[in-house]
Design a protein around this motif. Structure first.
Motif, PDB file in Angstrom:
ATOM      1  N   THR A  73       0.838  -1.205   0.000  1.00 15.63           N
ATOM      2  CA  THR A  73       0.000   0.000   0.000  1.00 15.63           C
ATOM      3  C   THR A  73       0.866   1.246   0.000  1.00 15.63           C
ATOM      4  OG1 THR A  73      -1.764  -1.179   1.168  1.00 15.63           O
ATOM      5  CG2 THR A  73      -1.818   1.232   1.237  1.00 15.63           C
ATOM      6  N   GLN A  74       1.925   1.233   0.809  1.00 14.55           N
ATOM      7  CA  GLN A  74       2.829   2.382   0.869  1.00 14.55           C
ATOM      8  C   GLN A  74       3.633   2.522  -0.419  1.00 14.55           C
ATOM      9  OE1 GLN A  74       3.075   4.768   3.498  1.00 14.55           O
ATOM     10  NE2 GLN A  74       4.008   5.760   1.713  1.00 14.55           N
ATOM     11  N   ALA A  75       4.091   1.389  -0.977  1.00 14.66           N
ATOM     12  CA  ALA A  75       4.845   1.432  -2.234  1.00 14.66           C
ATOM     13  C   ALA A  75       4.006   2.031  -3.353  1.00 14.66           C
ATOM     14  CB  ALA A  75       5.316   0.025  -2.607  1.00 14.66           C
ATOM     15  N   LYS A  76       2.757   1.627  -3.409  1.00 12.74           N
ATOM     16  CA  LYS A  76       1.841   2.169  -4.420  1.00 12.74           C
ATOM     17  C   LYS A  76       1.650   3.674  -4.216  1.00 12.74           C
ATOM     18  CE  LYS A  76      -1.448   1.462  -7.636  1.00 12.74           C
ATOM     19  NZ  LYS A  76      -1.302   0.720  -8.898  1.00 12.74           N
ATOM     20  N   ALA A  77       1.474   4.088  -2.968  1.00 13.01           N
ATOM     21  CA  ALA A  77       1.304   5.511  -2.665  1.00 13.01           C
ATOM     22  C   ALA A  77       2.554   6.306  -3.027  1.00 13.01           C
ATOM     23  CB  ALA A  77       0.980   5.683  -1.180  1.00 13.01           C
ATOM     24  N   ASN A  78       3.709   5.647  -2.983  1.00 10.17           N
ATOM     25  CA  ASN A  78       4.966   6.310  -3.318  1.00 10.17           C
ATOM     26  C   ASN A  78       5.232   6.343  -4.827  1.00 10.17           C
ATOM     27  OD1 ASN A  78       5.342   6.658  -0.599  1.00 10.17           O
ATOM     28  ND2 ASN A  78       6.987   5.155  -0.377  1.00 10.17           N
ATOM     29  N   VAL A  81      13.958 -13.362 -11.494  1.00  6.54           N
ATOM     30  CA  VAL A  81      14.901 -12.790 -10.531  1.00  6.54           C
ATOM     31  C   VAL A  81      16.196 -12.405 -11.235  1.00  6.54           C
ATOM     32  CG1 VAL A  81      16.372 -13.408  -8.560  1.00  6.54           C
ATOM     33  CG2 VAL A  81      13.921 -13.847  -8.465  1.00  6.54           C
ATOM     34  N   LYS A  82      16.581 -13.201 -12.237  1.00  5.28           N
ATOM     35  CA  LYS A  82      17.779 -12.890 -13.016  1.00  5.28           C
ATOM     36  C   LYS A  82      17.523 -11.763 -14.007  1.00  5.28           C
ATOM     37  CE  LYS A  82      20.224 -16.411 -14.510  1.00  5.28           C
ATOM     38  NZ  LYS A  82      20.553 -17.744 -15.104  1.00  5.28           N
ATOM     39  N   ALA A  83      16.295 -11.685 -14.550  1.00  3.58           N
ATOM     40  CA  ALA A  83      15.993 -10.688 -15.582  1.00  3.58           C
ATOM     41  C   ALA A  83      15.789  -9.290 -15.024  1.00  3.58           C
ATOM     42  CB  ALA A  83      14.747 -11.109 -16.359  1.00  3.58           C
ATOM     43  N   ALA A  84      15.271  -9.196 -13.811  1.00  2.00           N
ATOM     44  CA  ALA A  84      14.914  -7.896 -13.232  1.00  2.00           C
ATOM     45  C   ALA A  84      16.147  -7.062 -12.919  1.00  2.00           C
ATOM     46  CB  ALA A  84      14.097  -8.111 -11.955  1.00  2.00           C
ATOM     47  N   GLY A  85      15.929  -5.762 -12.854  1.00  2.00           N
ATOM     48  CA  GLY A  85      17.020  -4.873 -12.449  1.00  2.00           C
ATOM     49  C   GLY A  85      17.559  -5.253 -11.082  1.00  2.00           C
ATOM     50  N   ILE A  86      16.635  -5.614 -10.179  1.00  2.00           N
ATOM     51  CA  ILE A  86      17.009  -6.114  -8.848  1.00  2.00           C
ATOM     52  C   ILE A  86      16.192  -7.378  -8.601  1.00  2.00           C
ATOM     53  CG2 ILE A  86      17.019  -5.683  -6.361  1.00  2.00           C
ATOM     54  CD1 ILE A  86      17.208  -2.694  -6.973  1.00  2.00           C
ATOM     55  N   GLY A  87      16.868  -8.473  -8.329  1.00  2.00           N
ATOM     56  CA  GLY A  87      16.204  -9.731  -8.031  1.00  2.00           C
ATOM     57  C   GLY A  87      16.281 -10.027  -6.547  1.00  2.00           C
ATOM     58  N   VAL A  88      15.130 -10.293  -5.936  1.00  2.00           N
ATOM     59  CA  VAL A  88      15.064 -10.520  -4.488  1.00  2.00           C
ATOM     60  C   VAL A  88      14.555 -11.935  -4.217  1.00  2.00           C
ATOM     61  CG1 VAL A  88      14.034  -9.778  -2.302  1.00  2.00           C
ATOM     62  CG2 VAL A  88      14.617  -8.074  -4.055  1.00  2.00           C
ATOM     63  N   GLY A 121       9.136 -10.394   5.090  1.00  2.00           N
ATOM     64  CA  GLY A 121      10.180 -10.306   4.074  1.00  2.00           C
ATOM     65  C   GLY A 121       9.968  -9.235   3.024  1.00  2.00           C
ATOM     66  N   ILE A 122       8.732  -9.058   2.552  1.00  2.00           N
ATOM     67  CA  ILE A 122       8.475  -8.030   1.536  1.00  2.00           C
ATOM     68  C   ILE A 122       8.709  -6.643   2.124  1.00  2.00           C
ATOM     69  CG2 ILE A 122       6.723  -6.999   0.041  1.00  2.00           C
ATOM     70  CD1 ILE A 122       7.672  -9.735  -0.901  1.00  2.00           C
ATOM     71  N   GLN A 123       8.164  -6.402   3.287  1.00  2.00           N
ATOM     72  CA  GLN A 123       8.344  -5.104   3.938  1.00  2.00           C
ATOM     73  C   GLN A 123       9.819  -4.816   4.187  1.00  2.00           C
ATOM     74  OE1 GLN A 123       7.197  -4.394   8.230  1.00  2.00           O
ATOM     75  NE2 GLN A 123       5.641  -3.106   7.239  1.00  2.00           N
ATOM     76  N   GLN A 124      10.544  -5.808   4.649  1.00  2.00           N
ATOM     77  CA  GLN A 124      11.960  -5.629   4.955  1.00  2.00           C
ATOM     78  C   GLN A 124      12.742  -5.259   3.697  1.00  2.00           C
ATOM     79  OE1 GLN A 124      14.847  -7.598   4.160  1.00  2.00           O
ATOM     80  NE2 GLN A 124      16.169  -6.350   5.474  1.00  2.00           N
ATOM     81  N   ALA A 125      12.457  -5.939   2.576  1.00  2.00           N
ATOM     82  CA  ALA A 125      13.190  -5.663   1.339  1.00  2.00           C
ATOM     83  C   ALA A 125      12.866  -4.276   0.785  1.00  2.00           C
ATOM     84  CB  ALA A 125      12.863  -6.732   0.300  1.00  2.00           C
ATOM     85  N   LEU A 126      11.595  -3.902   0.804  1.00  2.00           N
ATOM     86  CA  LEU A 126      11.214  -2.584   0.281  1.00  2.00           C
ATOM     87  C   LEU A 126      11.803  -1.463   1.137  1.00  2.00           C
ATOM     88  CD1 LEU A 126       7.511  -3.246  -0.783  1.00  2.00           C
ATOM     89  CD2 LEU A 126       9.528  -3.103  -2.248  1.00  2.00           C
ATOM     90  N   ARG A 127      11.924  -1.716   2.408  1.00  2.00           N
ATOM     91  CA  ARG A 127      12.588  -0.727   3.273  1.00  2.00           C
ATOM     92  C   ARG A 127      14.088  -0.686   2.979  1.00  2.00           C
ATOM     93  NH1 ARG A 127       9.593  -1.888   9.129  1.00  2.00           N
ATOM     94  NH2 ARG A 127       7.783  -0.537   8.760  1.00  2.00           N
TER      95      ARG A 127
END
Length: 282
Positions: free
Chosen positions: A52-57, A240-247, A271-277
């Protein structure tokens, strides 16, 4: 269930997407084991809040899953945030119910596997362009999909002869990795992505999640350098290999962690929240 009435089109209007100057990302998420916990079969509250925060950003949110649309039933909590879909391991990609890409398995390869499954009596899910057929002679498909993964809507499957009249986008056989390697020698038009020990997902060559996110990004004018892909299984390796950043999730296969740019904590440990932060997207 995600309600989808897909319309094929040769043109899609490119969306305005900030490139390097704005540092806005297109975020691609696997479902099972990445967005949705295998333990609770739900999306953790921390993940909902983070998306939700990522979308708002100003970031874009996409799904990249092996599931066909019929069984995408567990995203209700974030449905309003989703900008597009890479489904069936990249065989079917769409935005706003308009098909961006659809890649079918060669008919001879379909018949090779269907005939083999019937002769050797193993489970098989046949995913057509519109419908799904399920062969489950020993109940293993039901045990794994409904019991372990909490998949809904397989009861809406259609007879095999009906589905075989359609273009086939994916075959999901229930057999060992050793037999997978053997049968693929007789299916030259196919590739395979295994994310569960009991089964694998077979699609046409050129249909994988990596190609799916490249196709969707190109159609929407998204710079691949500003894409980020999150996954946990073997079928997530290509994206994960194709993306600019693979997590890779903390609960991911070691082989996926080995090719990822970053490994976060597990789906059940925010895990998702931690990576986006970590990447300062939220």
């Amino acid at each position: 269930m995600i309600e989808i009435g897909l319309k094929h089109t040769s043109e899609l209007t490119q969306t305005s997407f900030p490139n390097a100057c704005g540092h806005k990302y297109a975020l691609f998420f696997d479902i099972d084991g990445t967005l949705v916990s295998f333990k609770t079969h739900t999306i953790p509250a921390s993940t909902i809040a983070a998306l939700t925060q990522a979308k708002a950003n100003g970031h874009k949110i996409f799904i990249a899953t092996g599931r066909p649309p019929l069984i995408i039933t567990n995203l209700g909590a974030i449905q309003q945030l989703i900008d597009g879909f890479v489904t069936i391991n990249g065989a079917l990609c769409f935005v706003d119910n308009q098909v961006v890409s659809c890649k079918a398995i060669p008919q001879e390869d379909v018949l090779t596997l269907v005939n083999d499954a019937q002769q050797k009596d193993y489970g098989l899910i046949v995913v057509g362009e519109k419908d799904v057929a399920v062969l489950d002679p020993h109940g293993e498909v039901d045990r794994v999909f409904r019991g372990e993964i909490a998949v809904e809507n397989l009861h809406l499957s259609k007879p095999l002869d009906v589905v075989l009249q359609q273009r086939i986008l994916q075959l999901t056989p229930f057999f060992s990795q050793d037999y997978e390697r053997e049968i693929l020698l007789h299916m030259p038009g196919c590739t395979s992505g295994r994310w569960h020990p009991a089964f694998t997902d077979i699609t046409a060559k050129g249909a994988d999640k990596g190609e799916g996110i490249r196709t969707l990004s190109a159609r929407l004018g998204i710079d691949m350098n500003y894409t980020m892909a999150f996954g946990d299984g073997g079928n997530d390796t290509s994206m994960v290999k194709a993306a600019g950043i693979g997590v890779a999730m903390g609960n991911a296969l070691e082989s996926l962690k080995a090719v990822a740019d970053y490994t976060t904590t597990s789906v059940d440990e925010d895990g998702i929240q931690q990576a986006l932060r970590h990447f300062q997207l939220i």
